[in-house]
Design a protein around this motif. Structure first.
Motif, PDB file in Angstrom:
ATOM      1  N   LEU A   1       0.854  -1.183   0.000  1.00 19.17           N
ATOM      2  CA  LEU A   1       0.000   0.000   0.000  1.00 19.17           C
ATOM      3  C   LEU A   1       0.892   1.236   0.000  1.00 19.17           C
ATOM      4  CD1 LEU A   1      -3.002   0.782   0.191  1.00 19.17           C
ATOM      5  CD2 LEU A   1      -2.792   0.725   2.665  1.00 19.17           C
ATOM      6  N   ASN A   2       0.719   2.073  -1.015  1.00 17.52           N
ATOM      7  CA  ASN A   2       1.535   3.283  -1.132  1.00 17.52           C
ATOM      8  C   ASN A   2       0.654   4.342  -1.781  1.00 17.52           C
ATOM      9  OD1 ASN A   2       3.220   5.299  -2.278  1.00 17.52           O
ATOM     10  ND2 ASN A   2       4.975   3.899  -2.195  1.00 17.52           N
ATOM     11  N   GLU A   3       0.263   5.331  -0.989  1.00 23.60           N
ATOM     12  CA  GLU A   3      -0.692   6.335  -1.461  1.00 23.60           C
ATOM     13  C   GLU A   3      -0.179   7.122  -2.658  1.00 23.60           C
ATOM     14  OE1 GLU A   3      -3.626   9.110   0.961  1.00 23.60           O
ATOM     15  OE2 GLU A   3      -1.656  10.036   0.767  1.00 23.60           O
ATOM     16  N   GLU A   4       1.105   7.488  -2.617  1.00 20.29           N
ATOM     17  CA  GLU A   4       1.699   8.261  -3.703  1.00 20.29           C
ATOM     18  C   GLU A   4       1.677   7.448  -5.008  1.00 20.29           C
ATOM     19  OE1 GLU A   4       6.048   9.949  -4.240  1.00 20.29           O
ATOM     20  OE2 GLU A   4       5.213  10.428  -2.262  1.00 20.29           O
ATOM     21  N   ARG A   5       2.071   6.189  -4.903  1.00 20.62           N
ATOM     22  CA  ARG A   5       2.085   5.301  -6.070  1.00 20.62           C
ATOM     23  C   ARG A   5       0.660   5.120  -6.610  1.00 20.62           C
ATOM     24  NH1 ARG A   5       4.726   0.170  -4.129  1.00 20.62           N
ATOM     25  NH2 ARG A   5       2.583  -0.440  -3.742  1.00 20.62           N
ATOM     26  N   PHE A   6      -0.304   4.981  -5.681  1.00 22.74           N
ATOM     27  CA  PHE A   6      -1.705   4.861  -6.091  1.00 22.74           C
ATOM     28  C   PHE A   6      -2.147   6.104  -6.866  1.00 22.74           C
ATOM     29  CE2 PHE A   6      -6.048   6.293  -5.233  1.00 22.74           C
ATOM     30  CZ  PHE A   6      -6.752   5.321  -5.909  1.00 22.74           C
ATOM     31  N   ALA A   7      -1.854   7.279  -6.309  1.00 24.44           N
ATOM     32  CA  ALA A   7      -2.287   8.536  -6.923  1.00 24.44           C
ATOM     33  C   ALA A   7      -1.692   8.690  -8.321  1.00 24.44           C
ATOM     34  CB  ALA A   7      -1.891   9.719  -6.045  1.00 24.44           C
ATOM     35  N   ILE A   8      -0.415   8.367  -8.474  1.00 28.22           N
ATOM     36  CA  ILE A   8       0.254   8.485  -9.776  1.00 28.22           C
ATOM     37  C   ILE A   8      -0.363   7.513 -10.784  1.00 28.22           C
ATOM     38  CG2 ILE A   8       2.448   8.090 -10.973  1.00 28.22           C
ATOM     39  CD1 ILE A   8       3.817   9.298  -8.427  1.00 28.22           C
ATOM     40  N   ALA A   9      -0.582   6.272 -10.354  1.00 32.75           N
ATOM     41  CA  ALA A   9      -1.175   5.265 -11.242  1.00 32.75           C
ATOM     42  C   ALA A   9      -2.609   5.655 -11.630  1.00 32.75           C
ATOM     43  CB  ALA A   9      -1.173   3.895 -10.567  1.00 32.75           C
TER      44      ALA A   9
ATOM     45  N   SER B 145      -4.058  12.287   0.047  1.00 35.92           N
ATOM     46  CA  SER B 145      -3.477  13.529   0.583  1.00 35.92           C
ATOM     47  C   SER B 145      -3.158  14.514  -0.540  1.00 35.92           C
ATOM     48  CB  SER B 145      -2.195  13.218   1.353  1.00 35.92           C
ATOM     49  OG  SER B 145      -1.172  12.851   0.450  1.00 35.92           O
ATOM     50  N   ASP B 146      -3.186  15.801  -0.198  1.00 34.98           N
ATOM     51  CA  ASP B 146      -2.863  16.845  -1.179  1.00 34.98           C
ATOM     52  C   ASP B 146      -1.456  16.656  -1.741  1.00 34.98           C
ATOM     53  OD1 ASP B 146      -5.336  18.013  -0.894  1.00 34.98           O
ATOM     54  OD2 ASP B 146      -4.675  19.494   0.573  1.00 34.98           O
ATOM     55  N   TYR B 147      -0.538  16.231  -0.874  1.00 34.59           N
ATOM     56  CA  TYR B 147       0.846  15.991  -1.303  1.00 34.59           C
ATOM     57  C   TYR B 147       0.884  14.960  -2.438  1.00 34.59           C
ATOM     58  CZ  TYR B 147       5.628  14.251  -1.283  1.00 34.59           C
ATOM     59  OH  TYR B 147       6.877  13.837  -1.686  1.00 34.59           O
ATOM     60  N   SER B 148       0.199  13.837  -2.239  1.00 34.47           N
ATOM     61  CA  SER B 148       0.186  12.773  -3.257  1.00 34.47           C
ATOM     62  C   SER B 148      -0.533  13.228  -4.524  1.00 34.47           C
ATOM     63  CB  SER B 148      -0.474  11.511  -2.705  1.00 34.47           C
ATOM     64  OG  SER B 148       0.307  10.982  -1.661  1.00 34.47           O
ATOM     65  N   ILE B 149      -1.577  14.034  -4.367  1.00 31.42           N
ATOM     66  CA  ILE B 149      -2.308  14.551  -5.532  1.00 31.42           C
ATOM     67  C   ILE B 149      -1.382  15.442  -6.356  1.00 31.42           C
ATOM     68  CG2 ILE B 149      -4.194  16.054  -6.291  1.00 31.42           C
ATOM     69  CD1 ILE B 149      -5.865  14.957  -3.952  1.00 31.42           C
ATOM     70  N   LYS B 150      -0.633  16.319  -5.678  1.00 36.61           N
ATOM     71  CA  LYS B 150       0.317  17.198  -6.391  1.00 36.61           C
ATOM     72  C   LYS B 150       1.356  16.379  -7.147  1.00 36.61           C
ATOM     73  CE  LYS B 150       0.149  21.521  -3.805  1.00 36.61           C
ATOM     74  NZ  LYS B 150      -0.358  21.294  -2.441  1.00 36.61           N
ATOM     75  N   LYS B 151       1.899  15.347  -6.488  1.00 36.73           N
ATOM     76  CA  LYS B 151       2.899  14.474  -7.119  1.00 36.73           C
ATOM     77  C   LYS B 151       2.301  13.825  -8.379  1.00 36.73           C
ATOM     78  CE  LYS B 151       6.482  12.724  -5.472  1.00 36.73           C
ATOM     79  NZ  LYS B 151       7.889  12.964  -5.177  1.00 36.73           N
ATOM     80  N   ALA B 152       1.070  13.361  -8.265  1.00 38.13           N
ATOM     81  CA  ALA B 152       0.404  12.687  -9.377  1.00 38.13           C
ATOM     82  C   ALA B 152       0.177  13.647 -10.548  1.00 38.13           C
ATOM     83  CB  ALA B 152      -0.923  12.094  -8.915  1.00 38.13           C
ATOM     84  N   MET B 153      -0.228  14.887 -10.237  1.00 36.76           N
ATOM     85  CA  MET B 153      -0.491  15.880 -11.283  1.00 36.76           C
ATOM     86  C   MET B 153       0.790  16.232 -12.050  1.00 36.76           C
ATOM     87  SD  MET B 153      -3.642  16.509 -11.456  1.00 36.76           S
ATOM     88  CE  MET B 153      -4.368  15.080 -10.728  1.00 36.76           C
TER      89      MET B 153
END
Length: 157
Positions: free
Chosen positions: A56-64, A90-98
């Protein structure tokens, strides 16, 4: 007849499979824990274990998620951001994904969708055609200022 309570270990096994199959958000995993009938006191421990083992990795999920919705469903950033917020990312992960969505590809897709929609409305009056094209792009989740610029450029020609 109620179903047998899963042990923490059985639940962890099930959730490892669940997360290995496809990237998941924390909220999807929490929902799954409820579905499996796991005690609330065990939720945090199970989720922590999944994060530790990199299931489980929120950042990886958001990017995918963002990449998939952009490429496959041709969604704009507004709609992708909204959906990620719905999944409590999280907003952080959303920004990374964008940041992973290439600007040139993004603008190219917007132009392509605008041209296709505008062309499909050739029997409509000019203003109706323009408005319907803009509405379609809004619904796809593109930013209003980009839509205006793109549609205006398209209708100038």
């Amino acid at each position: 007849m109620y179903k047998k309570q899963l042990t923490k270990e059985q639940a962890l096994q099930k959730l490892r499979h669940y997360c290995a199959y496809q990237e998941r958000s924390h909220s999807e995993v929490k929902d799954k824990l409820y579905q499996l009938g796991i005690w609330k006191k065990d939720h945090d421990e199970i989720i922590a274990s999944l994060i530790e083992d990199n299931y489980l990795n929120e950042e990886r999920f958001a990017i995918a998620f963002a990449g998939g919705k952009f490429r496959m469903k041709q969604w704009g950033r507004v709609k992708i951001k909204y959906e990620l917020k719905q999944k409590q990312v999280s907003d952080y992960s959303i920004k990374k994904a964008m940041k992973q969505i290439d600007e040139e590809d993004y603008l190219r897709l917007l132009e392509k969708l605008a041209e296709e929609k505008y062309a499909s409305l050739k029997n409509e009056q000019y203003l109706v055609r323009k408005k319907k094209t803009q509405d379609y792009l809004m619904q796809k989740g593109f930013e209003p200022d980009l839509i205006m610029r793109t549609v205006n450029a398209l209708t100038q020609n």
